[in-house]
Design a protein around this motif. Structure first.
Motif, PDB file in Angstrom:
ATOM      1  N   UNK A 288       0.813  -1.208   0.000  1.00 38.19           N
ATOM      2  CA  UNK A 288       0.000   0.000   0.000  1.00 38.19           C
ATOM      3  C   UNK A 288       0.853   1.268   0.000  1.00 38.19           C
ATOM      4  N   UNK A 289       0.359   2.287  -0.708  1.00 42.46           N
ATOM      5  CA  UNK A 289       1.073   3.561  -0.806  1.00 42.46           C
ATOM      6  C   UNK A 289       0.488   4.645   0.098  1.00 42.46           C
ATOM      7  N   UNK A 290      -0.813   4.580   0.353  1.00 46.19           N
ATOM      8  CA  UNK A 290      -1.452   5.672   1.100  1.00 46.19           C
ATOM      9  C   UNK A 290      -1.192   5.620   2.600  1.00 46.19           C
ATOM     10  N   UNK A 291      -0.789   4.472   3.095  1.00 45.62           N
ATOM     11  CA  UNK A 291      -0.367   4.288   4.484  1.00 45.62           C
ATOM     12  C   UNK A 291      -1.357   4.906   5.473  1.00 45.62           C
ATOM     13  N   UNK A 292      -0.899   5.792   6.370  1.00 40.68           N
ATOM     14  CA  UNK A 292      -1.763   6.302   7.438  1.00 40.68           C
ATOM     15  C   UNK A 292      -2.891   7.205   6.948  1.00 40.68           C
ATOM     16  N   UNK A 293      -2.840   7.628   5.707  1.00 41.06           N
ATOM     17  CA  UNK A 293      -3.903   8.474   5.151  1.00 41.06           C
ATOM     18  C   UNK A 293      -4.922   7.665   4.367  1.00 41.06           C
ATOM     19  N   UNK A 294      -4.761   6.344   4.337  1.00 44.42           N
ATOM     20  CA  UNK A 294      -5.609   5.495   3.495  1.00 44.42           C
ATOM     21  C   UNK A 294      -7.091   5.657   3.812  1.00 44.42           C
ATOM     22  N   UNK A 295      -7.429   5.664   5.107  1.00 49.67           N
ATOM     23  CA  UNK A 295      -8.831   5.762   5.493  1.00 49.67           C
ATOM     24  C   UNK A 295      -9.465   7.068   5.071  1.00 49.67           C
ATOM     25  N   UNK A 296      -8.760   8.173   5.288  1.00 49.34           N
ATOM     26  CA  UNK A 296      -9.295   9.487   4.935  1.00 49.34           C
ATOM     27  C   UNK A 296      -9.472   9.639   3.422  1.00 49.34           C
ATOM     28  N   UNK A 297      -8.485   9.187   2.665  1.00 47.62           N
ATOM     29  CA  UNK A 297      -8.570   9.304   1.203  1.00 47.62           C
ATOM     30  C   UNK A 297      -9.678   8.408   0.661  1.00 47.62           C
ATOM     31  N   UNK A 298      -9.722   7.171   1.145  1.00 49.13           N
ATOM     32  CA  UNK A 298     -10.751   6.244   0.676  1.00 49.13           C
ATOM     33  C   UNK A 298     -12.148   6.680   1.066  1.00 49.13           C
ATOM     34  N   UNK A 299     -12.302   7.274   2.247  1.00 49.70           N
ATOM     35  CA  UNK A 299     -13.610   7.774   2.673  1.00 49.70           C
ATOM     36  C   UNK A 299     -14.105   8.855   1.716  1.00 49.70           C
ATOM     37  N   UNK A 300     -13.191   9.711   1.275  1.00 45.84           N
ATOM     38  CA  UNK A 300     -13.563  10.757   0.318  1.00 45.84           C
ATOM     39  C   UNK A 300     -14.019  10.154  -1.006  1.00 45.84           C
ATOM     40  N   UNK A 301     -13.274   9.175  -1.517  1.00 44.70           N
ATOM     41  CA  UNK A 301     -13.675   8.536  -2.780  1.00 44.70           C
ATOM     42  C   UNK A 301     -15.036   7.867  -2.635  1.00 44.70           C
ATOM     43  N   UNK A 302     -15.266   7.247  -1.494  1.00 47.92           N
ATOM     44  CA  UNK A 302     -16.560   6.614  -1.257  1.00 47.92           C
ATOM     45  C   UNK A 302     -17.679   7.653  -1.251  1.00 47.92           C
ATOM     46  N   UNK A 303     -17.425   8.806  -0.638  1.00 43.03           N
ATOM     47  CA  UNK A 303     -18.413   9.898  -0.626  1.00 43.03           C
ATOM     48  C   UNK A 303     -18.740  10.318  -2.061  1.00 43.03           C
ATOM     49  N   UNK A 304     -17.697  10.512  -2.862  1.00 41.28           N
ATOM     50  CA  UNK A 304     -17.917  10.970  -4.246  1.00 41.28           C
ATOM     51  C   UNK A 304     -18.688   9.939  -5.057  1.00 41.28           C
ATOM     52  N   UNK A 305     -18.421   8.672  -4.804  1.00 39.35           N
ATOM     53  CA  UNK A 305     -19.186   7.633  -5.519  1.00 39.35           C
ATOM     54  C   UNK A 305     -20.649   7.654  -5.100  1.00 39.35           C
ATOM     55  N   UNK A 306     -20.914   7.914  -3.833  1.00 40.40           N
ATOM     56  CA  UNK A 306     -22.302   7.880  -3.345  1.00 40.40           C
ATOM     57  C   UNK A 306     -23.100   9.098  -3.791  1.00 40.40           C
ATOM     58  N   UNK A 307     -22.461  10.252  -3.862  1.00 35.18           N
ATOM     59  CA  UNK A 307     -23.218  11.479  -4.109  1.00 35.18           C
ATOM     60  C   UNK A 307     -23.009  12.075  -5.506  1.00 35.18           C
ATOM     61  N   UNK A 308     -22.202  11.452  -6.331  1.00 32.49           N
ATOM     62  CA  UNK A 308     -22.027  11.949  -7.710  1.00 32.49           C
ATOM     63  C   UNK A 308     -22.764  11.091  -8.714  1.00 32.49           C
TER      64      UNK A 308
END
Length: 308
Positions: A288-308
């Protein structure tokens, strides 16, 4: 001075910001992330999981309140431990590591108090989605993501979508049986530390992953053997899943997987042993590359998938 005709066509670029919150058993990481998935601010506070689910909700609402006082935000993205009901934004099931977390709802109070949309997803699924879109899994078609920590979590992202299963609990691979034991009881970082401490006849509190790998690199036989046994379990787990899922990419995350230089060769060699050649040769093993920021970055992508 800018000519009038240029001023006339000039439009100020307004950057949109989102609050992203990653709820773990030890820390809650949170901050602002922009529409390009770039984290602009990041903080953390102790989860204090032993106090229960209600106080976690209170902490989340306080984080949002503090940001909305001084910053215009578009929405709230949450990554959290536990099985998640994505539609309702609630915790479907959580272990006793976070008492009374099952049933806690985030979407409703956030909408009622702040008028903001909110997307909630399991932390491993968020990490997997983040790696698929902008991390080690970029350009893959089917990615299997495993996070190795206190337990072992799994996620499959297929053509850009997290595979959820019927109840949103797909890829709970930590409970996969290897012989009479669970995968996470054989291949987790927690088990590695406990095993070494026991063999050394010392307290678990005196050991951690960094110390074990430091000594393994100096050829300590107990540490070397324990790491090899951990890799064996992980490789068997990957092989079993791969026979079903047939991924093109396998990504390993979690703090202990920062030891990529040491672990890659061991795990890859064992994968070759346990997988038939036509399947093995199609898999790219990555870390993995995102390491300690993985959750925050993935949560944002999930938000965009749900609301876009």
């Amino acid at each position: 001075m800018m000519p009038f005709y240029e001023l006339k066509n000039f439009k100020e670029t307004i950057v949109k910001y989102y609050i992203s919150i990653d709820i773990g058993g030890t820390f809650i990481k949170y901050g602002l992330i922009d529409e390009n998935a770039i984290i602009k601010e990041k903080n953390e506070l102790e989860t204090e999981a032993y106090k229960g689910g209600e106080q976690i909700l209170e902490k989340v609402l306080k984080i949002i309140e503090n940001y909305t006082k001084s910053q215009q935000v578009e929405g709230v993205a949450i990554s959290t431990a536990g099985m998640v009901d994505r539609k309702n934004g609630s915790i479907r099931y959580a272990s006793n590591l976070i008492p009374n977390y099952t049933g806690i709802n985030f979407k409703k109070p956030i909408k009622e108090q702040f008028g903001l949309d909110c997307a909630v997803e399991n932390d491993v699924n968020c990490a997997g989605l983040g790696e698929y879109i902008s991390g080690a899994g970029k350009d893959s078609k089917i990615a299997l993501i495993l996070t190795i920590g206190t337990g072992i979590g799994g996620c499959a992202v297929i053509n850009g979508e997290v595979y959820q299963g019927v109840s949103g609990s797909a890829l709970e691979v930590g409970y996969m049986k290897i012989g009479n034991e669970d995968l996470q009881d054989l291949g987790s970082a927690k088990t590695l530390v406990e095993k070494v401490a026991k063999e050394k006849n010392e307290s678990v509190d005196d050991w951690n992953g960094k110390k074990i790998f430091y000594l393994a690199k100096k050829s300590d036989p107990i540490c070397t053997k324990a790491i090899d046994e951990m890799c064996e379990a992980i490789a068997i787990g990957i092989a079993n899943i791969s026979y079903v899922l047939n991924p093109d990419t396998v990504i390993l995350g979690g703090g202990i997987m920062s030891q990529e230089d040491y672990l890659y060769g061991i795990i890859d060699t064992k994968l070759r042993e346990y997988l038939k050649e036509p399947i093995y040769e199609q898999i790219s093993l990555k870390f993995a590359k995102n390491q300690n920021s993985a959750g925050m970055i993935g949560a944002f992508y999930n938000y965009k998938q749900e609301y876009n």
